[in-house]
Design a protein around this motif. Sequence first.
Motif, PDB file in Angstrom:
ATOM      1  N   LEU A 323      93.444 -19.154 -62.970  1.00 51.51           N
ATOM      2  CA  LEU A 323      91.841 -20.615 -62.519  1.00 51.51           C
ATOM      3  C   LEU A 323      90.553 -18.582 -62.786  1.00 51.51           C
ATOM      4  N   LEU A 324      91.230 -17.083 -62.090  1.00 51.70           N
ATOM      5  CA  LEU A 324      90.504 -16.259 -62.679  1.00 51.70           C
ATOM      6  C   LEU A 324      89.742 -16.447 -64.061  1.00 51.70           C
ATOM      7  N   ALA A 325      90.595 -16.505 -64.937  1.00 53.44           N
ATOM      8  CA  ALA A 325      89.951 -16.189 -66.639  1.00 53.44           C
ATOM      9  C   ALA A 325      89.624 -17.964 -66.963  1.00 53.44           C
ATOM     10  N   GLN A 326      89.797 -18.988 -66.068  1.00 54.31           N
ATOM     11  CA  GLN A 326      88.901 -20.080 -66.265  1.00 54.31           C
ATOM     12  C   GLN A 326      87.517 -19.933 -66.219  1.00 54.31           C
ATOM     13  N   THR A 327      87.373 -19.079 -65.352  1.00 50.61           N
ATOM     14  CA  THR A 327      86.123 -19.124 -64.529  1.00 50.61           C
ATOM     15  C   THR A 327      85.751 -18.212 -65.485  1.00 50.61           C
ATOM     16  N   LEU A 328      85.955 -17.211 -65.953  1.00 45.57           N
ATOM     17  CA  LEU A 328      85.540 -16.463 -67.246  1.00 45.57           C
ATOM     18  C   LEU A 328      85.286 -17.541 -68.285  1.00 45.57           C
ATOM     19  N   LEU A 329      86.521 -17.891 -68.663  1.00 47.16           N
ATOM     20  CA  LEU A 329      85.633 -19.167 -69.813  1.00 47.16           C
ATOM     21  C   LEU A 329      84.369 -19.727 -69.488  1.00 47.16           C
ATOM     22  N   ASP A 330      84.107 -19.598 -68.452  1.00 41.42           N
ATOM     23  CA  ASP A 330      83.210 -21.114 -68.565  1.00 41.42           C
ATOM     24  C   ASP A 330      82.000 -20.590 -68.797  1.00 41.42           C
ATOM     25  N   MET A 331      81.997 -19.218 -67.901  1.00 41.20           N
ATOM     26  CA  MET A 331      80.717 -18.049 -68.470  1.00 41.20           C
ATOM     27  C   MET A 331      80.668 -17.672 -69.922  1.00 41.20           C
ATOM     28  N   VAL A 332      81.674 -18.029 -70.412  1.00 40.57           N
ATOM     29  CA  VAL A 332      82.118 -17.675 -71.992  1.00 40.57           C
ATOM     30  C   VAL A 332      80.812 -18.342 -72.170  1.00 40.57           C
ATOM     31  N   GLU A 333      80.867 -20.002 -72.182  1.00 44.55           N
ATOM     32  CA  GLU A 333      80.347 -21.105 -72.996  1.00 44.55           C
ATOM     33  C   GLU A 333      78.769 -21.120 -72.330  1.00 44.55           C
ATOM     34  N   GLU A 334      78.278 -20.483 -71.496  1.00 43.24           N
ATOM     35  CA  GLU A 334      77.275 -20.662 -70.612  1.00 43.24           C
ATOM     36  C   GLU A 334      76.186 -18.846 -71.905  1.00 43.24           C
ATOM     37  N   GLY A 335      76.957 -19.191 -72.161  1.00 40.48           N
ATOM     38  CA  GLY A 335      76.865 -17.176 -72.197  1.00 40.48           C
ATOM     39  C   GLY A 335      76.010 -15.829 -71.645  1.00 40.48           C
ATOM     40  N   LEU A 336      76.991 -15.910 -70.704  1.00 36.96           N
ATOM     41  CA  LEU A 336      76.822 -14.827 -69.384  1.00 36.96           C
ATOM     42  C   LEU A 336      78.292 -13.656 -69.936  1.00 36.96           C
ATOM     43  N   VAL A 337      79.243 -14.145 -70.459  1.00 34.80           N
ATOM     44  CA  VAL A 337      80.502 -13.831 -71.161  1.00 34.80           C
ATOM     45  C   VAL A 337      80.690 -13.931 -72.324  1.00 34.80           C
ATOM     46  N   GLN A 338      81.323 -12.447 -72.891  1.00 36.04           N
ATOM     47  CA  GLN A 338      81.547 -12.822 -74.593  1.00 36.04           C
ATOM     48  C   GLN A 338      83.330 -13.116 -74.511  1.00 36.04           C
ATOM     49  N   GLU A 339      83.142 -13.668 -75.728  1.00 35.12           N
ATOM     50  CA  GLU A 339      84.348 -14.031 -75.426  1.00 35.12           C
ATOM     51  C   GLU A 339      85.748 -12.984 -75.998  1.00 35.12           C
ATOM     52  N   SER A 340      84.887 -12.377 -77.179  1.00 38.90           N
ATOM     53  CA  SER A 340      85.618 -10.622 -77.219  1.00 38.90           C
ATOM     54  C   SER A 340      86.649 -10.036 -75.889  1.00 38.90           C
ATOM     55  N   ASP A 341      85.597 -10.411 -75.217  1.00 38.14           N
ATOM     56  CA  ASP A 341      85.497  -8.916 -74.091  1.00 38.14           C
ATOM     57  C   ASP A 341      87.028 -10.008 -73.079  1.00 38.14           C
ATOM     58  N   ILE A 342      87.096 -11.066 -72.921  1.00 39.52           N
ATOM     59  CA  ILE A 342      88.396 -11.586 -72.171  1.00 39.52           C
ATOM     60  C   ILE A 342      89.799 -11.625 -73.197  1.00 39.52           C
ATOM     61  N   ILE A 343      89.551 -12.021 -74.578  1.00 35.67           N
ATOM     62  CA  ILE A 343      90.604 -11.548 -75.350  1.00 35.67           C
ATOM     63  C   ILE A 343      91.290 -10.261 -75.348  1.00 35.67           C
ATOM     64  N   SER A 344      89.956  -9.239 -74.517  1.00 34.84           N
ATOM     65  CA  SER A 344      90.675  -7.556 -75.040  1.00 34.84           C
ATOM     66  C   SER A 344      91.102  -6.994 -73.287  1.00 34.84           C
ATOM     67  N   PHE A 345      90.819  -8.181 -72.205  1.00 36.68           N
ATOM     68  CA  PHE A 345      91.084  -7.506 -71.238  1.00 36.68           C
ATOM     69  C   PHE A 345      92.352  -8.334 -70.845  1.00 36.68           C
ATOM     70  N   ASN A 346      93.626  -7.607 -70.141  1.00 37.54           N
ATOM     71  CA  ASN A 346      94.559  -8.248 -69.037  1.00 37.54           C
ATOM     72  C   ASN A 346      94.548  -6.881 -68.227  1.00 37.54           C
ATOM     73  N   MET A 347      95.449  -8.273 -66.612  1.00 38.30           N
ATOM     74  CA  MET A 347      95.582  -7.213 -65.820  1.00 38.30           C
ATOM     75  C   MET A 347      96.808  -6.203 -65.494  1.00 38.30           C
ATOM     76  N   PRO A 348      96.964  -5.099 -65.191  1.00 42.78           N
ATOM     77  CA  PRO A 348      98.562  -3.933 -65.204  1.00 42.78           C
ATOM     78  C   PRO A 348      98.970  -4.526 -64.149  1.00 42.78           C
ATOM     79  N   LEU A 349      99.774  -5.492 -63.938  1.00 44.58           N
ATOM     80  CA  LEU A 349     100.767  -6.544 -63.536  1.00 44.58           C
ATOM     81  C   LEU A 349     101.451  -6.895 -63.450  1.00 44.58           C
ATOM     82  N   TYR A 350     102.484  -7.157 -62.686  1.00 48.38           N
ATOM     83  CA  TYR A 350     103.906  -7.758 -62.408  1.00 48.38           C
ATOM     84  C   TYR A 350     104.583  -7.963 -61.452  1.00 48.38           C
ATOM     85  N   PHE A 351     104.590  -9.231 -60.943  1.00 49.51           N
ATOM     86  CA  PHE A 351     105.456 -10.153 -60.209  1.00 49.51           C
ATOM     87  C   PHE A 351     106.953 -10.402 -60.690  1.00 49.51           C
ATOM     88  N   PRO A 352     107.525  -9.113 -60.211  1.00 54.48           N
ATOM     89  CA  PRO A 352     109.556  -9.896 -61.261  1.00 54.48           C
ATOM     90  C   PRO A 352     109.599 -10.809 -59.894  1.00 54.48           C
TER      91      PRO A 352
END
Length: 456
Positions: A323-352
Amino acid sequence: MTFIWHVWKWRNKILPASSDAEAIAIRHEDIFPSVQRLSLLWAYNGSSKKVFISWKNWILNPGELASSSPPNCYSSSRFKSNERHSGLFKALEGYQYALGFRKAKFRELAMDETVILKTLPVLKHAIKDLFSHDPAFIQCFRIADLGCSSSKNTLLVAFNIINIVDEACKENDRKAPQFEVCLNDLYGNDFNNIFKLLPDFYAKLKKEKGENSGPCFVLAVPGSFYGRLFPDQSLHLVHSSYSLHWLSQVPEGLEDNRLNIYLGKTSPPNVFQAYEKQFHMDFTMFLQMRSKEIVHGGRMVLALLCRSMADLTSNDSGYKWKLLAQTLLDMVEEGLVQESDIISFNMPLYFPCEDEVRTIILNEGSFSINKLDVFQGNWDPYDTDYTNMKDSNEASQIHGKNAANVVRAVSEPLLTSHFGNSIVEEVFMRYGKYVAEHLAKKKTRYYNLVVSLTKL
Protein backbone atom coordinates in the motif's frame (compact mmCIF):
# COMPACT_ATOMS: atom_id res chain seq x y z
CA MET A 1 5.83 29.24 21.53
CA THR A 2 5.04 27.42 18.29
CA PHE A 3 4.41 24.18 20.17
CA ILE A 4 2.07 25.82 22.71
CA TRP A 5 0.06 27.44 19.92
CA HIS A 6 -0.36 24.09 18.13
CA VAL A 7 -1.49 22.34 21.32
CA TRP A 8 -4.06 25.10 21.98
CA LYS A 9 -5.33 24.84 18.41
CA TRP A 10 -5.48 21.05 18.71
CA ARG A 11 -7.45 21.25 21.98
CA ASN A 12 -9.97 23.68 20.45
CA LYS A 13 -10.68 21.17 17.68
CA ILE A 14 -11.47 18.39 20.18
CA LEU A 15 -13.98 20.29 22.34
CA PRO A 16 -16.64 20.89 19.63
CA ALA A 17 -16.26 17.40 18.07
CA SER A 18 -19.65 16.07 16.94
CA SER A 19 -18.97 12.46 18.00
CA ASP A 20 -16.62 10.35 20.12
CA ALA A 21 -15.12 8.85 16.97
CA GLU A 22 -14.30 12.32 15.64
CA ALA A 23 -12.76 13.32 18.98
CA ILE A 24 -10.60 10.17 19.03
CA ALA A 25 -9.45 10.82 15.47
CA ILE A 26 -8.48 14.41 16.39
CA ARG A 27 -6.59 13.23 19.49
CA HIS A 28 -4.51 10.94 17.28
CA GLU A 29 -3.61 13.71 14.84
CA ASP A 30 0.12 14.22 14.48
CA ILE A 31 0.89 17.91 15.10
CA PHE A 32 4.66 17.39 15.25
CA PRO A 33 5.42 17.96 11.54
CA SER A 34 3.68 21.36 11.64
CA VAL A 35 5.66 22.31 14.72
CA GLN A 36 8.84 21.30 12.89
CA ARG A 37 8.05 23.33 9.78
CA LEU A 38 6.91 26.50 11.52
CA SER A 39 9.80 26.41 13.99
CA LEU A 40 12.24 26.20 11.12
CA LEU A 41 10.42 28.92 9.17
CA TRP A 42 10.32 31.15 12.25
CA ALA A 43 14.06 30.80 12.78
CA TYR A 44 14.76 31.48 9.11
CA ASN A 45 12.59 34.60 8.91
CA GLY A 46 14.06 35.88 12.15
CA SER A 47 17.59 35.52 10.90
CA SER A 48 19.38 38.64 9.81
CA LYS A 49 21.47 36.49 7.46
CA LYS A 50 18.36 35.31 5.56
CA VAL A 51 20.05 32.07 4.57
CA PHE A 52 18.51 28.62 4.59
CA ILE A 53 18.96 26.43 7.63
CA SER A 54 19.49 22.74 6.99
CA TRP A 55 17.21 20.56 9.10
CA LYS A 56 20.15 18.60 10.53
CA ASN A 57 21.91 21.79 11.68
CA TRP A 58 18.65 23.21 13.01
CA ILE A 59 18.22 20.13 15.26
CA LEU A 60 21.83 19.84 16.37
CA ASN A 61 22.79 23.55 16.43
CA PRO A 62 19.67 25.74 16.45
CA GLY A 63 21.77 28.82 17.03
CA GLU A 64 23.66 28.44 13.80
CA LEU A 65 21.59 29.78 10.91
CA ALA A 66 24.11 29.39 8.11
CA SER A 67 24.02 26.49 5.72
CA SER A 68 24.97 25.70 2.18
CA SER A 69 21.72 23.78 1.53
CA PRO A 70 19.53 25.14 -1.29
CA PRO A 71 16.42 27.02 -0.11
CA ASN A 72 13.86 24.68 -1.67
CA CYS A 73 14.71 21.45 0.17
CA TYR A 74 16.00 20.05 3.43
CA SER A 75 19.53 18.72 3.32
CA SER A 76 19.53 14.92 3.24
CA SER A 77 21.74 12.11 2.14
CA ARG A 78 20.50 9.66 -0.48
CA PHE A 79 19.73 6.10 0.53
CA LYS A 80 20.23 3.74 -2.40
CA SER A 81 19.41 0.05 -2.33
CA ASN A 82 22.65 -0.97 -4.02
CA GLU A 83 24.88 0.75 -1.47
CA ARG A 84 26.43 -1.33 1.30
CA HIS A 85 25.65 -0.22 4.84
CA SER A 86 27.60 -1.15 7.95
CA GLY A 87 24.73 -2.22 10.16
CA LEU A 88 21.38 -0.63 10.69
CA PHE A 89 23.07 2.57 11.87
CA LYS A 90 23.51 3.88 8.34
CA ALA A 91 20.17 2.58 7.16
CA LEU A 92 18.43 4.47 9.97
CA GLU A 93 20.71 7.47 10.26
CA GLY A 94 17.70 9.81 10.28
CA TYR A 95 16.98 8.55 13.78
CA GLN A 96 20.12 10.30 15.01
CA TYR A 97 18.34 13.61 15.08
CA ALA A 98 16.86 13.84 18.53
CA LEU A 99 13.40 15.26 17.78
CA GLY A 100 12.73 12.87 14.93
CA PHE A 101 13.84 9.94 17.03
CA ARG A 102 11.60 10.87 19.95
CA LYS A 103 8.64 11.42 17.66
CA ALA A 104 9.03 8.02 16.03
CA LYS A 105 9.45 6.17 19.29
CA PHE A 106 6.48 8.01 20.85
CA ARG A 107 4.28 6.63 18.09
CA GLU A 108 5.52 3.10 18.75
CA LEU A 109 4.65 3.10 22.46
CA ALA A 110 1.23 1.43 22.23
CA MET A 111 2.40 -1.38 19.97
CA ASP A 112 5.63 -1.87 21.90
CA GLU A 113 3.76 -2.02 25.22
CA THR A 114 1.43 -4.69 23.85
CA VAL A 115 4.39 -6.84 22.81
CA ILE A 116 6.06 -6.35 26.22
CA LEU A 117 2.91 -7.56 28.00
CA LYS A 118 2.54 -10.54 25.66
CA THR A 119 6.20 -11.45 26.17
CA LEU A 120 6.05 -11.17 29.96
CA PRO A 121 4.86 -14.76 30.67
CA VAL A 122 7.66 -16.16 28.46
CA LEU A 123 10.21 -13.94 30.21
CA LYS A 124 8.90 -15.01 33.61
CA HIS A 125 9.16 -18.71 32.78
CA ALA A 126 12.70 -18.29 31.41
CA ILE A 127 14.00 -16.45 34.50
CA LYS A 128 12.33 -18.70 37.05
CA ASP A 129 13.57 -21.78 35.24
CA LEU A 130 17.09 -20.36 35.25
CA PHE A 131 17.05 -19.80 39.01
CA SER A 132 15.49 -23.17 39.79
CA HIS A 133 18.16 -25.07 37.83
CA ASP A 134 21.24 -23.01 38.64
CA PRO A 135 22.74 -24.22 41.94
CA ALA A 136 25.38 -21.49 41.98
CA PHE A 137 24.62 -18.22 43.73
CA ILE A 138 24.52 -15.31 41.29
CA GLN A 139 25.91 -12.25 43.06
CA CYS A 140 25.30 -9.90 40.14
CA PHE A 141 22.57 -10.69 37.61
CA ARG A 142 23.58 -9.14 34.28
CA ILE A 143 20.86 -8.23 31.80
CA ALA A 144 21.20 -6.93 28.25
CA ASP A 145 18.27 -5.28 26.46
CA LEU A 146 19.21 -5.13 22.77
CA GLY A 147 17.57 -2.53 20.54
CA CYS A 148 16.25 -0.77 23.64
CA SER A 149 15.30 2.57 21.96
CA SER A 150 14.80 5.54 24.32
CA SER A 151 11.15 5.45 25.38
CA LYS A 152 9.60 4.89 28.80
CA ASN A 153 9.19 1.22 27.85
CA THR A 154 12.97 0.79 27.91
CA LEU A 155 13.01 0.91 31.70
CA LEU A 156 9.65 -0.89 31.95
CA VAL A 157 11.37 -4.01 30.60
CA ALA A 158 14.18 -3.71 33.15
CA PHE A 159 11.69 -3.19 35.99
CA ASN A 160 9.69 -6.27 34.97
CA ILE A 161 12.85 -8.41 34.86
CA ILE A 162 13.96 -7.25 38.32
CA ASN A 163 10.49 -8.08 39.67
CA ILE A 164 10.63 -11.58 38.23
CA VAL A 165 14.14 -12.21 39.57
CA ASP A 166 13.04 -11.11 43.05
CA GLU A 167 10.07 -13.50 42.87
CA ALA A 168 12.34 -16.33 41.74
CA CYS A 169 14.77 -15.69 44.61
CA LYS A 170 11.96 -15.78 47.19
CA GLU A 171 10.61 -19.01 45.74
CA ASN A 172 14.08 -20.60 45.92
CA ASP A 173 14.93 -19.10 49.32
CA ARG A 174 17.80 -17.02 47.95
CA LYS A 175 19.04 -13.55 48.62
CA ALA A 176 18.28 -11.13 45.77
CA PRO A 177 21.37 -10.38 43.66
CA GLN A 178 22.68 -7.07 42.48
CA PHE A 179 21.55 -6.08 39.00
CA GLU A 180 23.51 -4.73 36.06
CA VAL A 181 21.23 -3.57 33.23
CA CYS A 182 23.00 -3.01 29.91
CA LEU A 183 20.94 -0.97 27.45
CA ASN A 184 22.00 -1.36 23.83
CA ASP A 185 21.02 0.42 20.67
CA LEU A 186 22.75 2.10 17.74
CA TYR A 187 25.11 5.01 18.26
CA GLY A 188 22.42 7.50 17.24
CA ASN A 189 20.05 6.40 20.00
CA ASP A 190 19.11 9.10 22.52
CA PHE A 191 20.63 7.47 25.60
CA ASN A 192 20.53 10.81 27.40
CA ASN A 193 16.73 10.61 27.34
CA ILE A 194 16.93 7.26 29.16
CA PHE A 195 19.38 8.66 31.72
CA LYS A 196 16.91 11.45 32.51
CA LEU A 197 14.34 8.80 33.41
CA LEU A 198 16.69 6.99 35.80
CA PRO A 199 15.97 9.04 38.98
CA ASP A 200 12.27 8.12 38.78
CA PHE A 201 13.19 4.53 37.93
CA TYR A 202 15.47 4.21 40.98
CA ALA A 203 12.87 5.91 43.18
CA LYS A 204 10.21 3.46 42.04
CA LEU A 205 12.49 0.51 42.74
CA LYS A 206 13.23 1.80 46.23
CA LYS A 207 9.57 2.52 46.97
CA GLU A 208 8.27 -0.86 45.81
CA LYS A 209 11.23 -3.04 46.78
CA GLY A 210 12.73 -1.29 49.77
CA GLU A 211 15.82 -3.09 51.02
CA ASN A 212 14.57 -6.47 49.81
CA SER A 213 15.99 -6.07 46.32
CA GLY A 214 19.65 -5.80 45.40
CA PRO A 215 21.07 -2.51 44.05
CA CYS A 216 20.66 -1.86 40.33
CA PHE A 217 23.24 -0.31 38.00
CA VAL A 218 22.19 0.87 34.53
CA LEU A 219 24.67 1.51 31.73
CA ALA A 220 24.54 2.16 28.00
CA VAL A 221 26.31 -0.04 25.45
CA PRO A 222 26.01 1.57 22.01
CA GLY A 223 26.68 -0.45 18.86
CA SER A 224 25.14 -2.93 16.43
CA PHE A 225 23.96 -6.21 17.94
CA TYR A 226 25.13 -7.94 14.76
CA GLY A 227 28.63 -7.64 16.25
CA ARG A 228 30.22 -8.24 19.66
CA LEU A 229 29.03 -5.99 22.49
CA PHE A 230 30.03 -7.69 25.76
CA PRO A 231 32.91 -9.74 27.25
CA ASP A 232 32.88 -13.53 27.06
CA GLN A 233 30.31 -15.26 29.28
CA SER A 234 29.27 -12.08 31.04
CA LEU A 235 25.47 -12.09 30.59
CA HIS A 236 22.75 -14.11 32.34
CA LEU A 237 19.78 -12.82 30.35
CA VAL A 238 19.42 -11.18 26.93
CA HIS A 239 16.16 -9.57 25.88
CA SER A 240 15.26 -7.99 22.54
CA SER A 241 11.88 -6.70 21.40
CA TYR A 242 10.93 -5.48 17.93
CA SER A 243 14.47 -5.16 16.59
CA LEU A 244 15.57 -8.37 14.89
CA HIS A 245 13.29 -7.98 11.87
CA TRP A 246 15.52 -5.02 10.91
CA LEU A 247 18.31 -6.21 8.65
CA SER A 248 21.90 -5.07 9.03
CA GLN A 249 21.71 -3.66 5.49
CA VAL A 250 19.50 -3.58 2.41
CA PRO A 251 20.09 -6.91 0.62
CA GLU A 252 22.26 -6.75 -2.48
CA GLY A 253 20.96 -7.50 -5.96
CA LEU A 254 17.51 -5.87 -5.73
CA GLU A 255 17.77 -3.97 -9.01
CA ASP A 256 15.00 -6.14 -10.51
CA ASN A 257 12.53 -5.37 -7.73
CA ARG A 258 11.48 -2.35 -9.79
CA LEU A 259 8.34 -0.71 -8.38
CA ASN A 260 8.19 -2.67 -5.12
CA ILE A 261 9.72 -1.29 -1.93
CA TYR A 262 9.64 -4.66 -0.17
CA LEU A 263 8.75 -8.21 -1.20
CA GLY A 264 5.68 -8.28 -3.42
CA LYS A 265 3.85 -10.68 -5.69
CA THR A 266 5.64 -9.14 -8.69
CA SER A 267 9.12 -9.46 -7.13
CA PRO A 268 11.36 -11.87 -9.09
CA PRO A 269 12.76 -15.03 -7.40
CA ASN A 270 16.25 -13.55 -6.92
CA VAL A 271 14.78 -10.75 -4.78
CA PHE A 272 13.08 -13.25 -2.46
CA GLN A 273 16.34 -15.16 -2.24
CA ALA A 274 18.31 -11.98 -1.46
CA TYR A 275 16.04 -11.07 1.46
CA GLU A 276 16.04 -14.62 2.82
CA LYS A 277 19.83 -14.83 2.55
CA GLN A 278 20.35 -11.49 4.32
CA PHE A 279 18.11 -12.44 7.23
CA HIS A 280 19.75 -15.86 7.51
CA MET A 281 23.22 -14.27 7.67
CA ASP A 282 22.14 -11.58 10.13
CA PHE A 283 20.25 -13.81 12.53
CA THR A 284 22.99 -16.45 12.45
CA MET A 285 25.57 -13.76 13.23
CA PHE A 286 23.38 -12.46 16.06
CA LEU A 287 23.20 -15.94 17.62
CA GLN A 288 26.94 -16.49 17.23
CA MET A 289 27.78 -13.20 18.95
CA ARG A 290 25.40 -13.83 21.84
CA SER A 291 26.65 -17.41 22.28
CA LYS A 292 30.04 -15.99 23.23
CA GLU A 293 28.60 -13.42 25.62
CA ILE A 294 25.99 -15.47 27.53
CA VAL A 295 26.99 -17.81 30.36
CA HIS A 296 26.30 -21.54 30.10
CA GLY A 297 22.64 -22.05 30.96
CA GLY A 298 21.88 -18.34 30.43
CA ARG A 299 18.64 -17.33 28.75
CA MET A 300 17.59 -15.23 25.79
CA VAL A 301 14.04 -14.01 25.04
CA LEU A 302 13.44 -12.44 21.62
CA ALA A 303 10.32 -10.87 20.09
CA LEU A 304 10.08 -9.83 16.45
CA LEU A 305 7.55 -9.33 13.68
CA CYS A 306 6.99 -12.41 11.54
CA ARG A 307 4.63 -13.83 8.94
CA SER A 308 2.07 -16.57 9.45
CA MET A 309 3.04 -18.84 6.55
CA ALA A 310 5.92 -19.80 4.28
CA ASP A 311 4.56 -17.62 1.44
CA LEU A 312 6.77 -14.52 1.43
CA THR A 313 4.01 -12.38 -0.08
CA SER A 314 1.39 -13.17 2.58
CA ASN A 315 -0.77 -10.16 3.41
CA ASP A 316 0.04 -10.22 7.11
CA SER A 317 3.70 -9.36 6.46
CA GLY A 318 3.93 -7.44 3.21
CA TYR A 319 0.61 -5.82 2.40
CA LYS A 320 1.24 -2.63 4.37
CA TRP A 321 4.35 -2.05 2.27
CA LYS A 322 2.45 -2.77 -0.93
CA LEU A 323 0.00 0.00 0.00
CA LEU A 324 2.89 2.37 0.71
CA ALA A 325 4.44 1.53 -2.67
CA GLN A 326 1.08 2.19 -4.35
CA THR A 327 0.92 5.57 -2.63
CA LEU A 328 4.33 6.50 -4.03
CA LEU A 329 3.38 5.26 -7.51
CA ASP A 330 0.28 7.49 -7.47
CA MET A 331 2.55 10.42 -6.76
CA VAL A 332 4.81 9.41 -9.67
CA GLU A 333 1.84 9.79 -12.02
CA GLU A 334 1.27 13.30 -10.66
CA GLY A 335 4.94 14.24 -11.03
CA LEU A 336 5.53 14.51 -7.29
CA VAL A 337 7.96 11.59 -7.10
CA GLN A 338 10.46 10.29 -9.64
CA GLU A 339 9.99 6.67 -10.73
CA SER A 340 13.74 6.11 -10.59
CA ASP A 341 13.68 6.92 -6.87
CA ILE A 342 11.11 4.19 -6.22
CA ILE A 343 13.09 1.69 -8.28
CA SER A 344 16.20 2.34 -6.16
CA PHE A 345 14.41 2.17 -2.79
CA ASN A 346 13.89 -1.00 -0.72
CA MET A 347 13.10 -1.44 2.96
CA PRO A 348 15.80 -3.15 5.10
CA LEU A 349 13.21 -5.39 6.77
CA TYR A 350 12.42 -9.08 6.77
CA PHE A 351 9.57 -10.93 8.47
CA PRO A 352 10.51 -14.61 8.85
CA CYS A 353 8.07 -17.46 9.38
CA GLU A 354 8.20 -19.68 12.47
CA ASP A 355 9.99 -22.53 10.66
CA GLU A 356 12.74 -20.22 9.38
CA VAL A 357 13.57 -18.97 12.86
CA ARG A 358 13.53 -22.49 14.31
CA THR A 359 15.75 -23.86 11.53
CA ILE A 360 18.37 -21.11 11.87
CA ILE A 361 18.55 -21.56 15.65
CA LEU A 362 18.97 -25.34 15.38
CA ASN A 363 21.54 -25.07 12.59
CA GLU A 364 23.62 -22.51 14.48
CA GLY A 365 23.69 -24.93 17.40
CA SER A 366 24.53 -22.74 20.42
CA PHE A 367 21.03 -22.60 21.92
CA SER A 368 18.15 -24.93 22.72
CA ILE A 369 14.58 -23.74 22.12
CA ASN A 370 12.41 -23.71 25.24
CA LYS A 371 9.38 -22.01 23.76
CA LEU A 372 8.38 -20.52 20.42
CA ASP A 373 5.00 -18.78 20.19
CA VAL A 374 3.22 -16.66 17.58
CA PHE A 375 0.44 -14.17 18.38
CA GLN A 376 -1.57 -11.70 16.32
CA GLY A 377 -1.99 -7.95 16.57
CA ASN A 378 -4.17 -5.39 14.81
CA TRP A 379 -2.54 -2.91 12.45
CA ASP A 380 -3.85 -0.15 14.71
CA PRO A 381 -2.24 -0.77 18.13
CA TYR A 382 -5.17 1.00 19.83
CA ASP A 383 -7.69 -1.35 18.20
CA THR A 384 -8.75 -4.08 20.65
CA ASP A 385 -11.42 -5.65 18.40
CA TYR A 386 -10.29 -9.12 17.34
CA THR A 387 -13.79 -10.39 16.48
CA ASN A 388 -14.76 -8.54 13.31
CA MET A 389 -13.09 -9.51 10.05
CA LYS A 390 -13.49 -6.01 8.60
CA ASP A 391 -13.95 -2.48 9.94
CA SER A 392 -16.96 -0.25 9.64
CA ASN A 393 -16.39 2.81 7.47
CA GLU A 394 -16.13 5.09 10.51
CA ALA A 395 -13.78 2.77 12.42
CA SER A 396 -11.61 2.17 9.36
CA GLN A 397 -10.84 5.89 9.10
CA ILE A 398 -9.53 5.98 12.68
CA HIS A 399 -7.70 2.67 12.41
CA GLY A 400 -6.25 3.61 9.03
CA LYS A 401 -4.77 6.82 10.39
CA ASN A 402 -3.32 5.10 13.47
CA ALA A 403 -1.88 2.24 11.44
CA ALA A 404 -0.33 4.74 9.02
CA ASN A 405 1.30 6.52 11.98
CA VAL A 406 2.89 3.24 13.11
CA VAL A 407 4.37 2.68 9.64
CA ARG A 408 5.46 6.31 9.54
CA ALA A 409 7.28 5.89 12.84
CA VAL A 410 9.64 3.29 11.39
CA SER A 411 9.85 4.40 7.77
CA GLU A 412 9.87 8.21 7.78
CA PRO A 413 13.64 8.59 8.33
CA LEU A 414 14.32 6.25 5.41
CA LEU A 415 11.78 7.95 3.13
CA THR A 416 13.08 11.40 4.04
CA SER A 417 16.65 10.34 3.41
CA HIS A 418 15.78 8.93 -0.01
CA PHE A 419 12.93 11.08 -1.35
CA GLY A 420 13.43 14.28 0.63
CA ASN A 421 11.32 15.84 3.36
CA SER A 422 8.86 17.76 1.20
CA ILE A 423 6.66 14.77 0.23
CA VAL A 424 6.36 13.04 3.62
CA GLU A 425 3.15 14.70 4.80
CA GLU A 426 1.40 14.02 1.49
CA VAL A 427 2.64 10.41 1.41
CA PHE A 428 1.20 9.47 4.78
CA MET A 429 -2.04 11.40 4.33
CA ARG A 430 -2.70 9.35 1.18
CA TYR A 431 -1.32 6.18 2.72
CA GLY A 432 -3.72 6.44 5.67
CA LYS A 433 -6.65 6.53 3.24
CA TYR A 434 -5.36 3.44 1.41
CA VAL A 435 -5.04 1.58 4.71
CA ALA A 436 -8.55 2.65 5.76
CA GLU A 437 -9.99 1.37 2.48
CA HIS A 438 -8.22 -1.95 2.94
CA LEU A 439 -9.37 -2.41 6.57
CA ALA A 440 -12.96 -1.69 5.54
CA LYS A 441 -12.74 -4.69 3.18
CA LYS A 442 -10.52 -7.02 5.23
CA LYS A 443 -9.06 -6.59 8.69
CA THR A 444 -5.54 -7.89 8.06
CA ARG A 445 -3.46 -8.51 11.18
CA TYR A 446 0.27 -8.69 11.76
CA TYR A 447 2.04 -11.56 13.53
CA ASN A 448 4.61 -11.51 16.33
CA LEU A 449 7.04 -14.29 17.21
CA VAL A 450 8.39 -14.78 20.74
CA VAL A 451 11.15 -17.31 21.31
CA SER A 452 12.85 -18.36 24.57
CA LEU A 453 16.33 -19.91 24.32
CA THR A 454 18.87 -21.49 26.66
CA LYS A 455 22.63 -21.27 26.04
CA LEU A 456 24.06 -24.78 25.69
